[in-house]
Design a protein around this motif. Structure first.
Motif, mmCIF file in Angstrom:
data_model
loop_
_atom_site.group_PDB
_atom_site.id
_atom_site.type_symbol
_atom_site.label_atom_id
_atom_site.label_comp_id
_atom_site.label_asym_id
_atom_site.label_seq_id
_atom_site.Cartn_x
_atom_site.Cartn_y
_atom_site.Cartn_z
ATOM 1 N N MET A 68 46.782 37.467 14.795
ATOM 2 C CA MET A 68 46.621 36.017 14.692
ATOM 3 C C MET A 68 45.147 35.685 14.462
ATOM 4 O O MET A 68 44.273 36.237 15.119
ATOM 5 N N ASP A 69 44.890 34.803 13.502
ATOM 6 C CA ASP A 69 43.523 34.409 13.171
ATOM 7 C C ASP A 69 43.236 32.995 13.649
ATOM 8 O O ASP A 69 44.114 32.133 13.622
ATOM 9 N N ASP A 70 41.987 32.775 14.063
ATOM 10 C CA ASP A 70 41.596 31.419 14.445
ATOM 11 C C ASP A 70 41.194 30.655 13.180
ATOM 12 O O ASP A 70 41.163 31.201 12.069
ATOM 13 N N ASN A 71 40.896 29.383 13.344
ATOM 14 C CA ASN A 71 40.579 28.527 12.207
ATOM 15 C C ASN A 71 39.340 29.010 11.451
ATOM 16 O O ASN A 71 39.303 28.977 10.217
ATOM 17 N N ALA A 72 38.340 29.477 12.166
ATOM 18 C CA ALA A 72 37.116 29.965 11.506
ATOM 19 C C ALA A 72 37.409 31.166 10.614
ATOM 20 O O ALA A 72 36.892 31.267 9.497
ATOM 21 N N LYS A 73 38.228 32.086 11.089
ATOM 22 C CA LYS A 73 38.586 33.272 10.304
ATOM 23 C C LYS A 73 39.364 32.861 9.054
ATOM 24 O O LYS A 73 39.108 33.370 7.967
ATOM 25 N N CYS A 74 40.317 31.939 9.207
ATOM 26 C CA CYS A 74 41.096 31.471 8.062
ATOM 27 C C CYS A 74 40.198 30.790 7.033
ATOM 28 O O CYS A 74 40.351 30.998 5.827
ATOM 29 N N ASN A 75 39.254 29.999 7.490
ATOM 30 C CA ASN A 75 38.304 29.357 6.571
ATOM 31 C C ASN A 75 37.476 30.396 5.833
ATOM 32 O O ASN A 75 37.228 30.260 4.631
ATOM 33 N N ALA A 76 37.051 31.446 6.537
ATOM 34 C CA ALA A 76 36.248 32.503 5.916
ATOM 35 C C ALA A 76 37.048 33.258 4.856
ATOM 36 O O ALA A 76 36.530 33.566 3.777
ATOM 37 N N VAL A 77 38.297 33.546 5.136
ATOM 38 C CA VAL A 77 39.154 34.241 4.167
ATOM 39 C C VAL A 77 39.354 33.362 2.938
ATOM 40 O O VAL A 77 39.250 33.829 1.800
ATOM 41 N N TYR A 78 39.636 32.089 3.159
ATOM 42 C CA TYR A 78 39.823 31.160 2.041
ATOM 43 C C TYR A 78 38.559 31.084 1.189
ATOM 44 O O TYR A 78 38.618 31.141 -0.042
ATOM 45 N N TYR A 79 37.407 30.984 1.848
ATOM 46 C CA TYR A 79 36.136 30.897 1.127
ATOM 47 C C TYR A 79 35.884 32.169 0.308
ATOM 48 O O TYR A 79 35.439 32.107 -0.837
ATOM 49 N N LYS A 80 36.202 33.325 0.893
ATOM 50 C CA LYS A 80 36.021 34.587 0.170
ATOM 51 C C LYS A 80 36.893 34.612 -1.082
ATOM 52 O O LYS A 80 36.431 35.002 -2.161
ATOM 53 N N LEU A 81 38.136 34.186 -0.943
ATOM 54 C CA LEU A 81 39.029 34.133 -2.105
ATOM 55 C C LEU A 81 38.542 33.110 -3.123
ATOM 56 O O LEU A 81 38.588 33.356 -4.336
ATOM 57 N N TRP A 82 38.071 31.990 -2.643
ATOM 58 C CA TRP A 82 37.556 30.951 -3.548
ATOM 59 C C TRP A 82 36.355 31.485 -4.333
ATOM 60 O O TRP A 82 36.249 31.271 -5.542
ATOM 61 N N MET A 83 35.459 32.174 -3.641
ATOM 62 C CA MET A 83 34.287 32.742 -4.321
ATOM 63 C C MET A 83 34.700 33.781 -5.362
ATOM 64 O O MET A 83 34.093 33.872 -6.418
#
Length: 106
Positions: free
Chosen positions: A87-102
């Protein structure tokens, strides 16, 4: 009898999560989520909402035990944004999304 059923369900859930997590342990997120899949998400909230869900067993609060008895099993369900079986917290999910976006949108 219900307690035994709950324990069996929990053990099976943990075993399946561990096997999926070990298979994905060293996999890069861009190998799991394609550009086409990523482009289907409207925003980070949509990405989190459509991520796989993971359930973990936690220690029940004293109030839970008082209300439901000593055989109570408590669990939490959350998003697994990086697809590692945890399970990931909100910060981890944001980081994954940002990595994919980049990777895909730049």
């Amino acid at each position: 009898m219900n307690f035994l059923r709950a324990i069996i369900v929990v053990v099976l859930s943990i075993l399946s999560t561990v096997s999926v997590a070990s298979a994905l342990k060293n996999t890069e997120i861009t190998e799991i989520i394609s550009k086409e899949e990523f482009s289907a998400y409207k925003d980070v909230g949509d990405f989190i909402a459509h991520s796989p869900k993971v359930t973990v067993v936690v220690i029940p609060e004293p109030e839970d035990i008082a209300q439901y008895g000593s055989d109570v099993v408590k669990s939490l369900t959350g998003s697994d944004c990086d697809r590692d079986g945890k399970m990931d917290d909100n910060a981890k999910c944001n980081a994954v999304y940002y990595k994919l976006w980049m990777e895909y949108e730049r």
